[in-house]
Design an enzyme around this catalytic site. Structure first.
Site, PDB file in Angstrom:
ATOM      1  N   SER A 179     139.110  73.717  57.500  1.00 13.05           N
ATOM      2  CA  SER A 179     138.893  72.965  56.269  1.00 13.05           C
ATOM      3  C   SER A 179     140.152  72.360  55.675  1.00 13.05           C
ATOM      4  O   SER A 179     140.074  71.367  54.966  1.00 13.05           O
ATOM      5  CB  SER A 179     138.194  73.847  55.233  1.00 13.05           C
ATOM      6  OG  SER A 179     138.959  75.001  54.974  1.00 13.05           O
ATOM      7  N   HIS A 207     132.305  71.858  58.185  1.00 13.79           N
ATOM      8  CA  HIS A 207     132.850  70.492  58.145  1.00 13.79           C
ATOM      9  C   HIS A 207     132.546  69.700  59.418  1.00 13.79           C
ATOM     10  O   HIS A 207     132.979  68.552  59.537  1.00 13.79           O
ATOM     11  CB  HIS A 207     134.369  70.545  57.931  1.00 13.79           C
ATOM     12  CG  HIS A 207     134.733  71.182  56.626  1.00 13.79           C
ATOM     13  ND1 HIS A 207     134.839  70.485  55.453  1.00 13.79           N
ATOM     14  CD2 HIS A 207     134.964  72.485  56.309  1.00 13.79           C
ATOM     15  CE1 HIS A 207     135.144  71.318  54.469  1.00 13.79           C
ATOM     16  NE2 HIS A 207     135.224  72.540  54.962  1.00 13.79           N
ATOM     17  N   LYS A 239     128.081  69.440  51.962  1.00 16.21           N
ATOM     18  CA  LYS A 239     129.132  68.538  52.439  1.00 16.21           C
ATOM     19  C   LYS A 239     128.449  67.302  53.048  1.00 16.21           C
ATOM     20  O   LYS A 239     127.962  66.463  52.295  1.00 16.21           O
ATOM     21  CB  LYS A 239     130.049  69.287  53.394  1.00 16.21           C
ATOM     22  CG  LYS A 239     130.715  70.504  52.696  1.00 16.21           C
ATOM     23  CD  LYS A 239     131.644  71.242  53.593  1.00 16.21           C
ATOM     24  CE  LYS A 239     132.316  72.471  53.049  1.00 16.21           C
ATOM     25  NZ  LYS A 239     132.060  73.043  51.778  1.00 16.21           N
TER      26      LYS A 239
HETATM   27  N1  PMP Z   1     132.975  77.523  54.940  1.00 23.08           N
HETATM   28  C1  PMP Z   1     133.913  76.562  54.958  1.00 23.08           C
HETATM   29  C2  PMP Z   1     134.670  76.327  56.224  1.00 23.08           C
HETATM   30  C3  PMP Z   1     134.155  75.813  53.810  1.00 23.08           C
HETATM   31  O1  PMP Z   1     135.095  74.868  53.817  1.00 23.08           O
HETATM   32  C4  PMP Z   1     133.409  76.076  52.638  1.00 23.08           C
HETATM   33  C5  PMP Z   1     133.561  75.303  51.341  1.00 23.08           C
HETATM   34  N2  PMP Z   1     134.580  74.524  51.151  1.00 23.08           N
HETATM   35  C6  PMP Z   1     132.470  77.095  52.671  1.00 23.08           C
HETATM   36  C7  PMP Z   1     132.270  77.796  53.830  1.00 23.08           C
HETATM   37  C8  PMP Z   1     131.688  77.452  51.448  1.00 23.08           C
HETATM   38  O2  PMP Z   1     130.556  76.663  51.340  1.00 23.08           O
HETATM   39  P1  PMP Z   1     129.888  76.433  49.917  1.00 23.08           P
HETATM   40  O3  PMP Z   1     130.738  75.415  49.236  1.00 23.08           O
HETATM   41  O4  PMP Z   1     128.515  75.960  50.218  1.00 23.08           O
HETATM   42  O5  PMP Z   1     129.909  77.743  49.209  1.00 23.08           O
END
Ligand code: PMP
Length: 385
Positions: A179, A207, A239
């Site tokens: 991320s 992602h 996303k």
């Molecule tokens: N996994 C990854 C790799 C993320 O980047 C994120 C959020 N940025 C999440 C899980 C969490 O997902 P959510 O925003 O739906 O809680």
């Protein structure tokens, strides 16, 4: 560290002094690339709305129709009586989309990761994780009380060393697309190592799903890995899908088990059924969006070629996450501020989200951007350089 409650003001002051104090940016407009921030027009390069679906008319229409039909709230947790036909249809469609037997929908990705890892793993087991995994994956394994071993980022050789140290059941966990760096896990090598060592592989493709591969199959689909290669596939819906929530997909028995034991699934109110309905619409659009993904890929190439002419350091990413490595926190904040004064929103990412000395501007590209938007960012970066 907070030693006493009376230390709270001091700890906050220290955080400010280190330029690590986090502020929220307030959107006054819609979540789209041309938006309003604090009442000012702004071109945003920050969101994870990779396909520009967060404002898609058909999804919004489906959401409002479903609110009219099913109300605004689920009213209860899934196992009481908050489980709706829309949730179940979404689960079936996500299972079909990912080529898995079954799927379970969670209210957020953070909760999915906490629930899955802590339900499957326990004291005496080993969770092996990439150094750069998302916080929710780390928190999930801490909650499970299993032993946590970490390996150097994207390093299968170090992963193998860790696998040799594992005791009890072993779960290897990785982001699909990382991320904060935008690079991809070496899933094929990892799945082979897991099979050789009798470990399960869990991939959080938050992602990658919707963004990579034909029909947005994600990194796992793009690598051609099936349910036995990747027994646990997590995707998020806030996303590329433009709505909210998350899911885990796998074998029917695994999903049945999680339904019994994943506490962050069981002890929370189900997401509004209308959100599930809207996500079903998003899923259809994601599958049909190969042209949109081709446009996004052209933008990525254009951005990378443009930055190549500037004194900024790109990272080895071919995804819409295109961080510019800056190094010091102050330099990253200064650049982000300079861009903002010129109407461009790019967040500076600082420790502890990234390692000390690796502060960066996290540029994220979206299919909602045009080539002219990319050129504007490049020209402004050139002025600031
Ligand atoms: N996994 C990854 C790799 C993320 O980047 C994120 C959020 N940025 C999440 C899980 C969490 O997902 P959510 O925003 O739906 O809680």
């Amino acid at each position: 560290m907070l030693k006493a409650f009376s230390d709270i003001p001091r700890v906050l002051e220290e955080r400010r002094a280190q330029s690590l104090y986090r502020e929220r940016t307030r959107l006054d407009g819609a979540q789209q690339v041309h938006t309003l921030i604090d009442g000012r027009p702004m071109l945003s390069f920050c969101s994870n709305d990779y396909l520009g679906l967060a404002n898609h008319r058909a999804i919004a229409r489906r959401l409002t129709e479903a609110v009219a039909a099913h109300g605004t709230g689920a009213g209860a947790s899934h196992l009481v009586n908050g489980h709706h036909a829309e949730h179940e249809a979404l689960e079936d469609e996500l299972a079909a989309f990912t080529g898995r037997e079954a799927a379970l929908v969670f209210s957020t990705g953070y909760m999915a990761n906490l629930g899955v890892i802590s339900a499957l793993m326990g004291r005496g087991d080993t969770v092996v994780q990439d150094k750069l995994n998302h916080a929710s994956l780390i928190d999930g394994s801490q909650l499970s009380q299993a032993r946590l071993l970490r390996y150097r980022h994207n390093d299968p050789i170090h992963l193998e060393e860790r696998l040799k140290q594992a005791q009890g059941k072993c779960l290897v966990v990785t982001d699909g697309v990382f991320s904060m760096d935008g690079d991809c896990a070496q899933l094929k090598a990892m799945s082979e190592l897991c099979q050789a060592h009798g470990a399960w592989l869990m991939v959080d493709d938050a992602h990658g799903l919707g963004v990579l591969g034909d029909q947005g199959q994600g990194l796992v689909g793009q690598c051609g890995l099936n349910e036995s290669d990747v027994p646990l596939l997590v995707g998020t819906l806030g996303k590329a899908f433009g709505t909210a929530g998350a899911f885990v997909a796998g074998r029917r028995s695994t999903i049945d088990y999680l339904l019994q034991y994943a506490r962050s699934y069981i002890y929370t109110t189900a997401a509004p059924p209308a959100v599930a309905a809207a996500t079903r619409e998003a899923l259809v659009l994601v599958e049909q969006a190969d042209d949109t993904r081709a446009h996004l890929n052209r933008l990525i190439q254009r951005f990378r070629q443009g930055v190549g002419q500037l004194p900024f350091e790109l990272m080895p990413s071919h995804t819409p996450i295109q961080p510019l490595l800056v190094g010091s926190v102050d330099a990253a904040l200064h650049l982000s501020q300079g861009l903002r004064e010129r109407g461009l929103l790019v967040t500076a990412i600082r420790p502890p989200t990234v390692p000390v000395g690796e502060a960066r501007l996290r540029v994220t590209l979206s299919a909602g951007h045009s080539e002219a938007d990319i050129d504007r960012l490049l020209n402004t970066l050139e002025d600031l350089a």
